[in-house]
Enzyme design. Structure first.
Site, PDB file in Angstrom:
ATOM      1  CG  PHE A 149       2.039  -4.230  -3.206  1.00 10.98           C
ATOM      2  CD1 PHE A 149       2.393  -5.619  -2.890  1.00 10.98           C
ATOM      3  CD2 PHE A 149       1.792  -3.272  -1.878  1.00 10.98           C
ATOM      4  CE1 PHE A 149       2.627  -5.187  -1.052  1.00 10.98           C
ATOM      5  CE2 PHE A 149       2.555  -3.436  -0.527  1.00 10.98           C
ATOM      6  CZ  PHE A 149       2.818  -4.742  -0.615  1.00 10.98           C
ATOM      7  CG  ASP A 234      -5.498  -0.880  -3.052  1.00  6.13           C
ATOM      8  OD1 ASP A 234      -5.055   0.135  -1.596  1.00  6.13           O
ATOM      9  OD2 ASP A 234      -4.647  -1.860  -2.560  1.00  6.13           O
ATOM     10  CE  LYS A 263       2.001   2.319   1.968  1.00  6.70           C
ATOM     11  NZ  LYS A 263       1.848   1.315   0.746  1.00  6.70           N
TER      12      LYS A 263
END
Ligand SMILES: *Cc1c(COP(=O)(O)O)cnc(C)c1O
Length: 406
Positions: A149, A234, A263
């Site tokens: 993802f 990531d 985030k």
């Protein structure tokens, strides 16, 4: 139910009905309407308090509405919010300097959302491939993992293996190859002369907290070095303390060529992401070749500086390691028959139920009734990712609620 309780109940229903009428239905949230947050807790419009075990997918590692980040945001918002990169601003330089010192990086490229950071890395890696590695024009290949993802843009969903994420959105960008996650031999076999990068999550978050076998990332690092391939980690979800290290790469003592963070970089106040790089790779970008109107704006930089400072000053990385281990241990000790596996690192924990246990959504709804908010990941997995300020007592309370429900 008294009048006030009834009125409040209809308040929740009212918000949900209006959302349903006007909103695109690309989410299926729990039926709780939140209005306030502080630390690990959030409150709904009916006045009920919950412990947040999702932290906005790890964007709120510092806890909700952290006063120091709030202060930095309000102060900067009253001074200067956006210049665009056409001009310089006095928050960008210290942001770069502090972020590089903290993460041991040479160069930073600031963006806004996580997906934009991923897209940036893909562009940088391709350009590096043509200009430095000498890959023939248009032939650059990037290897990604099964179950990945990395966001929701067309290029990114094009190499997703989740039919829900990619179905109906083609045609997709070519140049991506998918290998099984956690299998270094498969990675080695997939690397060819035109491979420019390997993009991977150190722990797969959205796939359900999937931890690769020990030594996998180390071996991936070696293979990338050996074959002249850029390793892109990531760390948008795993980074900034979540797994009990500042960056999850530290669990295997490696360093990526490009590291993506987002985030929690803003403590949930504002979308801020960044590509961290060694100097060689980032130097392929020249003025005019990439950019973002909001990327690197002074408000984002001020918020991110405060968010990073909180992670360091409050010892959130160490706390995630300690309290995470305690919580994982308590969950394992439940030995609930409906549980297939507990896995996790730091405060990134997943409870996987047996397929015949009735589903994770039902458990999340039962937890909600007990004042704990968690979200199912796929059908049978519940992710536990509370803010990293969680105390041992709060960790024990979480385990008690799981004991009550499971
Ligand atoms: C959330 C996430 C993204 C995408 O970030 P957005 O800000 O939602 O675009 C990318 N990669 C990983 C690992 C993520 O968890």
């Amino acid at each position: 139910m008294n009048d006030l309780a009834l009125e409040r109940r209809s308040l929740t229903a009212g918000y949900i009905a209006v959302e349903a009428e006007y909103g695109a239905k690309n989410y299926k949230p729990l039926d709780v309407v939140l209005t306030r947050g502080s630390g690990v807790h959030v409150w709904d419009v009916e006045g009920r308090r919950y412990l947040d075990c999702l932290s906005a997918y790890s964007a709120v590692n510092q806890g909700h509405c952290h006063p120091k980040i709030l202060e930095a945001m309000v102060e900067q918002a009253g001074r200067l919010t956006l210049t665009s990169r056409a001009f310089r601003n006095d928050q960008l330089a210290p942001f770069y300097e502090e972020l590089c010192a903290l993460t041991n990086s040479h160069k930073v490229l600031p963006m806004n959302s996580g997906a934009e950071a991923v897209e940036t890395a893909l562009k940088v890696a391709r350009k590096w491939g043509y200009e430095v590695k000498g890959v023939p024009d248009g032939q650059a290949e990037i290897i990604v993992c099964d179950g990945n993802f990395h966001g929701r843009t067309v290029a990114i969903v094009g190499f997703s293996t989740d039919p829900q994420s990619r179905g109906g959105f083609g045609p997709f960008a070519p140049g991506f190859k998918v290998v099984p996650f956690g299998d270094a031999d498969a990675l080695e076999a997939a690397i060819g002369p035109n491979t420019v990068a390997f993009l991977v999550e150190p722990i797969q978050g959205e796939a359900g907290v999937i931890i690769p076998p020990a030594g996998y990332l180390k071996r991936a690092r070696e293979l990338c070095t050996q074959h002249g391939v850029i390793l892109i980690l990531d760390e948008i979800q795993t980074g900034l303390g979540r797994t009990g290290k500042l960056l999850a790469e530290e669990h295997e003592g490696i360093e990526a060529d490009l590291t993506l963070i987002g985030k929690a970089l803003s403590g949930g106040f504002y979308p801020v992401s960044a590509v961290l790089s060694n100097s060689e790779v980032m130097s392929v970008l020249h003025p005019g070749e990439h950019g973002s109107t909001f990327g690197g704006n002074p408000l984002a930089c001020a918020v991110a500086r405060a968010a990073l400072k909180v992670i360091v000053e409050e010892g959130l990385v160490e706390n995630a390691a300690q309290v995470g281990a305690r919580l994982k241990g308590s969950l394992e000790a439940l030995a609930a028959p409906s549980v297939k596996e507990i896995r996790g690192r730091g405060l990134m924990i997943a409870v996987e139920l047996h397929p015949d246990a009735g589903g994770a959504r039902r458990v999340c709804e039962a937890l909600q009734a007990r004042g704990l908010l968690a979200k199912e990941t796929h059908d049978h997995t519940i992710r536990i990712a509370p803010p990293l300020i969680l105390t041992p007592e709060q960790a024990d309370w979480i385990a008690e609620q799981f004991a009550g429900v499971l």
